[in-house]
Design a protein around this motif. Structure first.
Motif, short mmCIF file in Angstrom:
data_model
loop_
_atom_site.label_atom_id
_atom_site.label_comp_id
_atom_site.label_asym_id
_atom_site.label_seq_id
_atom_site.Cartn_x
_atom_site.Cartn_y
_atom_site.Cartn_z
N UNK A 64 9.90 144.01 24.45
CA UNK A 64 10.28 143.47 25.60
C UNK A 64 11.44 143.73 25.95
N UNK A 65 12.54 144.06 27.13
CA UNK A 65 13.71 144.04 27.15
C UNK A 65 13.72 142.60 28.02
N UNK A 66 15.15 141.53 27.13
CA UNK A 66 14.99 139.74 27.89
C UNK A 66 15.68 140.17 29.21
N UNK A 67 15.50 139.97 30.18
CA UNK A 67 16.32 140.11 31.87
C UNK A 67 17.68 139.47 31.64
N UNK A 68 18.26 139.49 31.77
CA UNK A 68 19.77 138.58 31.93
C UNK A 68 20.36 138.36 33.33
N UNK A 69 19.70 138.82 34.08
CA UNK A 69 20.26 138.09 35.61
C UNK A 69 18.90 137.42 36.13
N UNK A 70 19.18 136.58 35.69
CA UNK A 70 18.73 135.13 35.98
C UNK A 70 19.31 134.13 35.52
N UNK A 71 18.42 132.82 36.56
CA UNK A 71 19.34 131.95 36.61
C UNK A 71 19.26 130.93 34.85
N UNK A 72 20.09 130.05 34.84
CA UNK A 72 19.90 130.16 33.22
C UNK A 72 19.10 129.32 32.11
N UNK A 73 18.26 128.54 33.45
CA UNK A 73 16.80 128.39 32.53
C UNK A 73 15.84 129.38 32.31
N UNK A 74 15.47 129.97 33.49
CA UNK A 74 14.98 130.99 33.42
C UNK A 74 14.98 132.13 32.32
N UNK A 75 16.46 132.50 32.40
CA UNK A 75 17.26 132.70 30.78
C UNK A 75 16.34 132.59 29.51
N UNK A 76 16.67 131.32 29.45
CA UNK A 76 16.57 130.05 28.11
C UNK A 76 14.69 130.89 27.83
N UNK A 77 14.11 130.33 28.46
CA UNK A 77 12.19 130.80 29.01
C UNK A 77 11.50 132.12 28.36
N UNK A 78 13.22 132.93 28.48
CA UNK A 78 13.04 134.78 28.40
C UNK A 78 12.94 135.24 26.87
N UNK A 79 14.53 134.21 26.87
CA UNK A 79 14.46 133.60 25.12
C UNK A 79 13.88 133.51 24.14
N UNK A 80 12.75 132.10 24.89
CA UNK A 80 12.27 131.84 23.87
C UNK A 80 11.03 132.73 23.64
N UNK A 81 10.42 133.37 25.10
CA UNK A 81 9.52 133.96 24.98
C UNK A 81 9.52 135.65 24.00
N UNK A 82 10.82 136.29 23.21
CA UNK A 82 10.64 136.97 23.47
C UNK A 82 10.86 137.19 21.59
N UNK A 83 11.44 135.28 21.49
CA UNK A 83 11.80 134.99 20.18
C UNK A 83 10.44 135.18 19.30
#
Length: 231
Positions: A64-83
């Motif tokens: 699933x694409x990682x959404x980049x238009x988020x706050x930094x903490x939400x983005x870090x969570x999205x990266x972790x989930x994608x990993x």
């Protein structure tokens, strides 16, 4: 007892014992594939009839694409989930899951970040083995925080040394991995910790009012080694 009969009996016993040991080693090897590489002093999970009481429901997961238009903490969570979210029975491979993170990686760190991501994902050869057990993986996040070491690094950095908007988040959580050992479901858990380095810059939202006119566009910079985060 006749010496010939005794010899035959000894050979038969040795053959049976050897066969049992071989079966045990094969079983341990298969279970190890599902469990995955271990870090220092891991828990010792055992096969169960299904997910444990504390584990999430593991469902087939496509990249699933990682959404980049988020706050930094939400983005870090999205990266972790994608990993950590993948499914060997989905028809995709590790490169497909890695591409989701490559799409949100800063160009200046593309090579380094790609190497970091590959270290978190199974190799193509291991993936093929895991696929025979329908192995799938998911992450539950327990904590996420900016580590004190990052604050120290920012305070000591010379101008221009750290990119604008850069921040680090150390994440701790539990990795859940499920699959099949023959026809029996197997679920294992393992605590994990790592740091996500990212950068976020404000960007004007093209959507008409009442949308928030400003949002953060975030990009991945690097990842720490697994279980070797900033503290």
């Amino acid at each position: 007892m006749d010496p010939t009969a005794r010899r035959r009996r000894t050979v038969l016993i040795a053959t049976i014992v050897g066969g049992l040991i071989l079966l045990l080693l094969i079983g341990v090897g298969v279970y190890g594939l599902i469990r995955g590489p271990q870090t220092t002093e891991p828990d010792d999970p055992t096969p169960t009839d299904g997910p444990t009481a504390t584990s999430p429901t593991l469902v087939p997961a496509e990249p699933e694409p990682v959404v980049a238009l988020r706050g930094p903490e939400d983005f870090a969570v999205a990266v972790a989930e994608a990993l950590f979210t993948w499914d060997t029975s989905s028809g995709y491979g590790p490169a497909d899951y890695a591409q989701m993170l490559a799409d949100v990686t800063a160009d200046t760190e593309a090579d380094g970040a790609a190497s970091d991501v590959r270290a978190y994902l199974p190799t193509a050869e291991v993936w093929a083995q895991l696929r025979t057990h329908q192995t799938r993986q998911q992450l539950t996040i327990d904590t996420i925080e900016i580590p004190a070491a990052w604050d120290d690094a920012v305070a000591q950095a010379v101008p221009g040394q750290i990119p604008d908007g850069a921040v680090a988040y150390t994440i701790t959580g539990t990795r859940y991995r499920a699959g099949y050992w023959g026809t029996d479901p197997v679920t294992t858990t393992q605590p994990v910790a790592f740091t996500v380095f990212l950068t976020c810059t404000p960007e004007r939202n093209p959507a008409p009012p009442p949308a928030d006119p400003i949002s953060d566009t975030c990009l991945l910079l690097r990842l720490s080694q697994l279980d070797n985060p900033l503290r």
